[in-house]
Structures are given as structure tokens and as C-alpha cells.
Design an enzyme around this catalytic site. Structure first.
Site, PDB file in Angstrom:
ATOM      1  N   GLU A  35       0.841  -1.190   0.000  1.00 12.97           N
ATOM      2  CA  GLU A  35       0.000   0.000   0.000  1.00 12.97           C
ATOM      3  C   GLU A  35       0.881   1.247   0.000  1.00 12.97           C
ATOM      4  O   GLU A  35       1.831   1.352   0.787  1.00 12.97           O
ATOM      5  CB  GLU A  35      -0.906   0.015   1.232  1.00 12.97           C
ATOM      6  CG  GLU A  35      -1.605   1.322   1.527  1.00 12.97           C
ATOM      7  CD  GLU A  35      -2.465   1.831   0.371  1.00 12.97           C
ATOM      8  OE1 GLU A  35      -2.471   3.060   0.142  1.00 12.97           O
ATOM      9  OE2 GLU A  35      -3.121   1.004  -0.297  1.00 12.97           O
ATOM     10  N   TRP A  63      -4.742  10.685  -2.064  1.00 12.15           N
ATOM     11  CA  TRP A  63      -3.861  11.052  -3.161  1.00 12.15           C
ATOM     12  C   TRP A  63      -4.084  12.522  -3.515  1.00 12.15           C
ATOM     13  O   TRP A  63      -5.216  13.008  -3.509  1.00 12.15           O
ATOM     14  CB  TRP A  63      -4.162  10.195  -4.398  1.00 12.15           C
ATOM     15  CG  TRP A  63      -3.705   8.781  -4.253  1.00 12.15           C
ATOM     16  CD1 TRP A  63      -4.458   7.712  -3.868  1.00 12.15           C
ATOM     17  CD2 TRP A  63      -2.390   8.280  -4.508  1.00 12.15           C
ATOM     18  NE1 TRP A  63      -3.692   6.569  -3.855  1.00 12.15           N
ATOM     19  CE2 TRP A  63      -2.425   6.885  -4.246  1.00 12.15           C
ATOM     20  CE3 TRP A  63      -1.191   8.857  -4.924  1.00 12.15           C
ATOM     21  CZ2 TRP A  63      -1.293   6.071  -4.393  1.00 12.15           C
ATOM     22  CZ3 TRP A  63      -0.077   8.053  -5.074  1.00 12.15           C
ATOM     23  CH2 TRP A  63      -0.125   6.681  -4.811  1.00 12.15           C
ATOM     24  N   ASN A  99     -14.502   7.504   2.106  1.00 15.41           N
ATOM     25  CA  ASN A  99     -15.717   7.871   1.367  1.00 15.41           C
ATOM     26  C   ASN A  99     -16.879   8.146   2.311  1.00 15.41           C
ATOM     27  O   ASN A  99     -16.705   8.249   3.532  1.00 15.41           O
ATOM     28  CB  ASN A  99     -16.060   6.794   0.331  1.00 15.41           C
ATOM     29  CG  ASN A  99     -16.364   5.439   0.968  1.00 15.41           C
ATOM     30  OD1 ASN A  99     -16.566   5.318   2.171  1.00 15.41           O
ATOM     31  ND2 ASN A  99     -16.395   4.401   0.141  1.00 15.41           N
ATOM     32  N   VAL A 102     -21.284   4.830   2.103  1.00 12.43           N
ATOM     33  CA  VAL A 102     -22.538   4.464   1.446  1.00 12.43           C
ATOM     34  C   VAL A 102     -22.406   3.034   0.920  1.00 12.43           C
ATOM     35  O   VAL A 102     -21.474   2.726   0.174  1.00 12.43           O
ATOM     36  CB  VAL A 102     -22.864   5.424   0.296  1.00 12.43           C
ATOM     37  CG1 VAL A 102     -24.045   4.929  -0.518  1.00 12.43           C
ATOM     38  CG2 VAL A 102     -23.137   6.816   0.846  1.00 12.43           C
ATOM     39  N   HIS A 454     -15.732   8.479  -8.093  1.00 17.59           N
ATOM     40  CA  HIS A 454     -16.101   7.085  -8.338  1.00 17.59           C
ATOM     41  C   HIS A 454     -15.497   6.628  -9.665  1.00 17.59           C
ATOM     42  O   HIS A 454     -16.218   6.194 -10.567  1.00 17.59           O
ATOM     43  CB  HIS A 454     -17.627   6.931  -8.408  1.00 17.59           C
ATOM     44  CG  HIS A 454     -18.363   7.394  -7.210  1.00 17.59           C
ATOM     45  ND1 HIS A 454     -19.682   7.849  -7.278  1.00 17.59           N
ATOM     46  CD2 HIS A 454     -18.010   7.462  -5.907  1.00 17.59           C
ATOM     47  CE1 HIS A 454     -20.090   8.173  -6.063  1.00 17.59           C
ATOM     48  NE2 HIS A 454     -19.093   7.958  -5.214  1.00 17.59           N
ATOM     49  N   THR A 499     -19.751   3.271  -6.088  1.00 14.11           N
ATOM     50  CA  THR A 499     -19.098   2.074  -6.599  1.00 14.11           C
ATOM     51  C   THR A 499     -18.478   1.159  -5.552  1.00 14.11           C
ATOM     52  O   THR A 499     -18.024   0.064  -5.887  1.00 14.11           O
ATOM     53  CB  THR A 499     -18.007   2.495  -7.592  1.00 14.11           C
ATOM     54  OG1 THR A 499     -17.150   3.465  -6.962  1.00 14.11           O
ATOM     55  CG2 THR A 499     -18.608   3.111  -8.838  1.00 14.11           C
ATOM     56  N   ASN A 500     -18.415   1.568  -4.288  1.00 14.09           N
ATOM     57  CA  ASN A 500     -17.599   0.828  -3.330  1.00 14.09           C
ATOM     58  C   ASN A 500     -18.104  -0.587  -3.082  1.00 14.09           C
ATOM     59  O   ASN A 500     -17.334  -1.550  -3.108  1.00 14.09           O
ATOM     60  CB  ASN A 500     -17.517   1.594  -2.012  1.00 14.09           C
ATOM     61  CG  ASN A 500     -16.482   1.001  -1.073  1.00 14.09           C
ATOM     62  OD1 ASN A 500     -15.311   0.894  -1.412  1.00 14.09           O
ATOM     63  ND2 ASN A 500     -16.912   0.586   0.100  1.00 14.09           N
TER      64      ASN A 500
END
Length: 516
Positions: A35, A63, A99, A102, A454, A499-500
Site C-alpha cells: 500500500e 492522493w 468515502n 454508502v 467514483h 461504486t464501493n
């Protein structure tokens, strides 16, 4: 060069990478998980900002990418459009740790689109068992919902919501939007409580769930602060990776390499390894091993327009869940349910990218209009200087702009309703005149559209005869042995949801084949 060798090296400890590493290690493979960002505190007694599931985390664990929202050929200056922050997760847990927590599934129609793109193994019937395997849904027991998975899913009760959330829900019903008890139930049109992977305000990301269950295994090693520069290749076989850590460059060998660095990071690693569009690879001073034109192309994000307002003093406060009700609605351009309208409540001004110094209000309320399945496409490619060039192409398709404009009108109707007008003191920038004028509204949409963070599609999955496909249905890189991409970059098309959860599902489905 090091002499260490692993069965599996996973690049990126995010939503997909942690799942792949955890499942492979649990089967007895020797797994190295790399990572670029920092690890999270292991002890629950140590302070950990990413545990706060009531807000986005946009500083310290991200990032520092900047996105060109328009893409090449935009009429406005390139400098302006490269300044928008693209704050993806750079921490163990990836974007699942920063995020909005969700936990919304992609919809059955989304996987119909994947099948049409040459991926019959990814129909709704094929993916539903893996959504169930991921989930521990406390609100729906059995049936199409999982109750024993690693990711807890909870929905707020309507009678326990903040008064603005209740007002938003009520106004959607007055506009004819039906209430859905379950936004993960497969029905598109409706308003309801947002399912979240947070428990009592604590974010339950892949670090707190999947990784926590296997950290003790002696055959799994996690190395944070490890930036992978390229994949090592012996002809058309991946043999390991080159890693920079603490200013030192080393190599590690692997039986299989899995890239899970996300829709921005994974195509960059491939390009720096000589895999990608020939012109992009050769511009990096790298020999082109495989001219795969789809690497870095087909980049998609959810374009959104947010209307910000100042709440009445004392109405909102920090630390209260901020995204608890959402409505999926048709714009009216055609029959598609193509928009998701969210209420963003109890938002601290300092957390809004690009707006912290523009709004003079401590707390703000927003209504976000998100286009679920945009037609616009962008790309990402490696900069010879070492960075990422991200071009999203927002506003490049007139139909996308028209759908968003119609959604803004629906959101404006909510903001101007009596129940909201009594609770809001001021709306930033938007006026009745702008919203009523077709030309002004479309121009406003193009000027203020922003990403949902996303990104998907930049190493898309497809059939063997699809020249733009990068991986097959098992996420194996075309033409290579021992090399997979397992993250949202392989999504063929954009899901009509954040999208997670779909990324975690994809990794859960691919993981059993890794290392075999």
C-alpha cells in the site's frame, strides 16, 4: 533485488486489494499486500480519524491528484480545469476508508449492460450471491440479502432522521416519487433511507472488517508506504513488482501479481510496465511489451451538480450523519431512471473541496444531483514526470448536460418548497432566473459539474475479440500469465450507484481463483 518470493503480491490495500489478500491468505497462500499510503492504527484505543463514518475524509489520507474535468479540447483554459482535487483514498482501506460509507448495490440493469459488453458471467444472477456473501444486513433478513458477511449494513429509521432529512423525503413524495423500503432491493425509481456500512457513526471499512479478521496470519504481510512502480515481466509472464519504499527501490518476486490500485493507479502501473497504448508507453521512455489500447481509456465518473445553502442557525451541527436519504428519479429526457438526488445535511464548510474559502457559513446544506450512467468518457495516463494525467470529459456529451439540467430543476423545486424555505436562509449562486432559462441552466451545469470520486472503466473487462478490453471475465490481463487487475478499473460500464460495494463484491468473486 531481493530474494523474497511470495505466492501472491497484491498492489493496493483498498476496497478490492484487501479483500483479495484476505481471502488468498485465509486459503494458505503466502501473500504480500503493498500500500502506498499509511496503515491505520491497529489498537482501538489509538486515535483514528478515518473511523468517523459521518463525513468524507479529504485530508491526510488521500492522493493529491488533480483532475481535468473537461478533458482535451475544452474551450476554457487547461490550467483552470486541471485544478479540481481528485481525493481518492491513500491509506490501508483505500477509498473505503475516506468515502461517505454508502453501501448501495449496483442495480440489475447495470449488470445487463456488462453482459452486453461481452461479459455473460457477470449477469445479476451471477453476482447476487456475492453481494449476499459480502453483506451483514441488519434490516433485511434472508432472501436477496446477506446476513453473515463481513460488511455490516444499516439504514436509519425514518422517524429518527434529522428534520431536514425528513423534509426532503416528504417533499420527494409530494413530487410523486414512491418510497422504497430498500434502496438495495433492485427497484430503481424511489426515495428511501441510504444503506451505510457504518455502525453508531463508526465507519466499517475493509480494514475494520476483512483485514482485521486475518492480520494475525503469519502468511500475510502488509507493507504500507510502498509505492509500486512497475510489474516485472519475463516475456508475457508477471514475475513480481518493483517497489519504492523509504527512498529505496527493491523488487519482490511473485507467483501471481494482482493490481488493485484503482481506476487511476492500476492503468498507470501497467503503462509504466510497458503494457498499454504504444504512444503512451513510449512517451514514458519504456519499451512497449504489449500494445493494449484500452489501458487508461474509458475512464468514467459520476458527474454531479451540488446546490449549497445556508441553514437556519442551530439547525445543523458537526458529527451528525450527513447523507441519509436519496431519491432515484428519471430526468424525463427518456424513460430511464437516470438521476440520484441526495440531501447533503450537517456539512462542515471546511470539508467541501474548492469551497472552503468561498462560503462564509460554518455549516451548509446541499442537494446533489448525480448522473447515474453518463455517456461521457475520459482517460488517465502516466506523466513522464511521475504523476497522473486525469481527463474526465464532463460536459462533452449534450445528453449528459441535459439530464443534469433537468435534475437541477427537480432539486430546485425541493429547495424552493415551503418546508425548505422556512429552514434555509440563503442559496449560493443559484436563482430562479438561472434555473428557468434553458441556455443559462445548461451553461451553469457545465461550469459547476464536479466528480463523485467514483472512477471506473480504465482497464475494462470484455470479450476476447474486443480490441479495447484489457482483462477477461476473470480479470486476467489479456495476453499475460500471472497478472490480474481486480478493482473498479475493470468495470465495463458505470453502475447506477456509488461504486464501493460493487468493487468489494467483484473482489470477493474473483478472489477464489487468485493464487491457484
Amino acid at each position: 533485488m531481493t530474494d523474497e518470493r511470495w505466492d501472491v503480491v497484491v498492489v493496493g490495500a483498498g476496497s478490492a486489494g484487501v479483500v483479495v489478500a484476505a481471502r488468498a491468505a485465509a486459503r494458505g497462500h503466502r501473500v504480500l499486500l503493498l500500500e502506498a499510503g499509511a496503515d491505520q492504527p491497529v489498537s482501538r484505543d489509538e486515535p483514528n480519524p478515518v473511523r468517523d463514518g459521518t463525513r468524507l475524509i479529504l485530508d491526510g489520507f488521500n492522493w493529491d491528484h488533480r483532475a481535468n474535468l473537461r478533458g482535451p479540447g475544452a474551450t476554457r483554459s487547461r490550467a483552470l480545469w486541471t485544478r479540481f482535487p481528485y481525493r481518492l483514498g491513500k491509506v490501508v482501506g483505500g477509498s473505503s476508508s475516506v468515502n461517505g460509507a454508502v453501501a448501495m448495490r449496483a442495480l440489475p440493469a447495470d449488470f445487463d449492460a456488462w453482459v452486453k459488453q461481452g461479459n455473460p458471467d457477470w449477469s445479476w444472477e451471477h453476482v447476487l450471491p456475492y453481494f449476499r456473501k459480502v453483506e451483514d444486513d441488519a434490516d433485511f433478513r434472508g432472501g436477496d440479502h446477506g446476513n453473515h458477511g463481513p460488511i455490516p449494513i444499516r439504514r436509519p429509521r425514518r422517524d429518527a432522521l434529522h428534520e431536514l432529512d425528513r423534509a426532503f423525503w416528504d417533499e420527494c413524495e409530494r413530487m410523486g416519487v414512491p418510497t422504497l423500503d430498500d434502496l438495495n432491493g433492485g427497484v430503481e425509481h424511489g426515495v428511501g433511507a441510504v444503506p451505510a456500512n457504518a455502525v453508531d457513526g463508526e465507519r466499517m471499512d475493509v480494514t475494520a472488517t476483512y483485514l482485521a479478521a486475518v492480520r494475525h496470519l503469519s502468511n500475510l504481510e502488509l507493507r504500507p508506504h510502498s509505492q509500486v512502480r512497475r510489474v516485472l515481466l519475463d516475456g508475457r509472464r508477471a514475475t513480481g513488482v518493483e517497489v519504492e519504499r523509504d527512498g529505496e527501490v527493491t523488487t519482490v518476486l511473485a507467483g501471481e501479481v494482482v493490481l488493485s490500485a484503482g481506476a487511476i493507479g492500476s492503468p498507470l502501473v501497467l503503462q509504466r510496465s510497458g503494457i498499454g497504448p504504444r504512444d503512451v508507453v513510449e512517451a514514458l521512455g519504456v519499451r512497449c511489451v504489449a500494445d493494449l489500447p484500452g489501458v487508461g481509456e474509458n475512464l468514467v465518473d459520476h458527474p454531479s451538480v451540488v446546490m449549497w445553502a445556508k441553514p437556519r442557525d442551530g439547525l445543523c451541527r458537526p458529527g451528525v450523519p450527513w447523507r441519509q436519504v436519496a431519491a432515484r428519479v428519471p430526468s424525463g429526457l427518456d424513460d430511464d431512471v437516470d438521476l440520484q438526488i441526495w440531501l447533503l445535511n450537517n456539512v462542515e464548510r471546511s470539508t467541501i473541496p474548492g469551497f472552503a474559502d468561498r462560503l462564509g457559513w460554518d455549516m451548509v446544506v446541499g442537494i446533489s444531483v448525480m448522473l447515474l450512467r453518463p455517456e461521457s468518457r475520459g482517460r488517465v495516463y502516466a506523466d513522464p514526470a511521475g504523476g497522473a494525467v486525469i481527463e474526465l470529459g464532463f460536459g462533452s456529451v449534450d445528453a449528459d448536460v441535459e439530464r443534469l439540467a433537468r435534475g437541477v430543476r427537480k432539486a430546485w423545486r425541493v429547495l424552493r418548497s415551503p418546508v425548505f424555505a422556512d429552514r434555509l436562509e440563503e442559496v449560493q449562486a443559484w436563482t430562479d432566473a438561472v434555473v428557468a432559462d434553458d441556455d443559462l441552466l445548461r451553461r451553469a451545469v457545465r461550469n459547476v459539474v464536479s466528480p463523485g470520486w467514483h472512477p471506473i472503466g480504465s482497464n475494462r473487462m470484455g470479450a476476447a475479440d474486443d480490441p479495447a478490453a484489457v482483462v477477461d471475465q476473470r480479470c486476467r490481463v489479456r495476453g499475460f500469465a500471472g497478472l490480474r487487475v481486480v478493482d473498479a478499473s475493470v468495470f465495463p460500464t458505470m453502475p447506477g450507484a456509488p461504486t464501493n460495494l460493487t468493487t468489494i463484491m467483484l473482489a470477493e468473486r474473483i478472489a477464489p481463483g487468485v493464487g491457484e
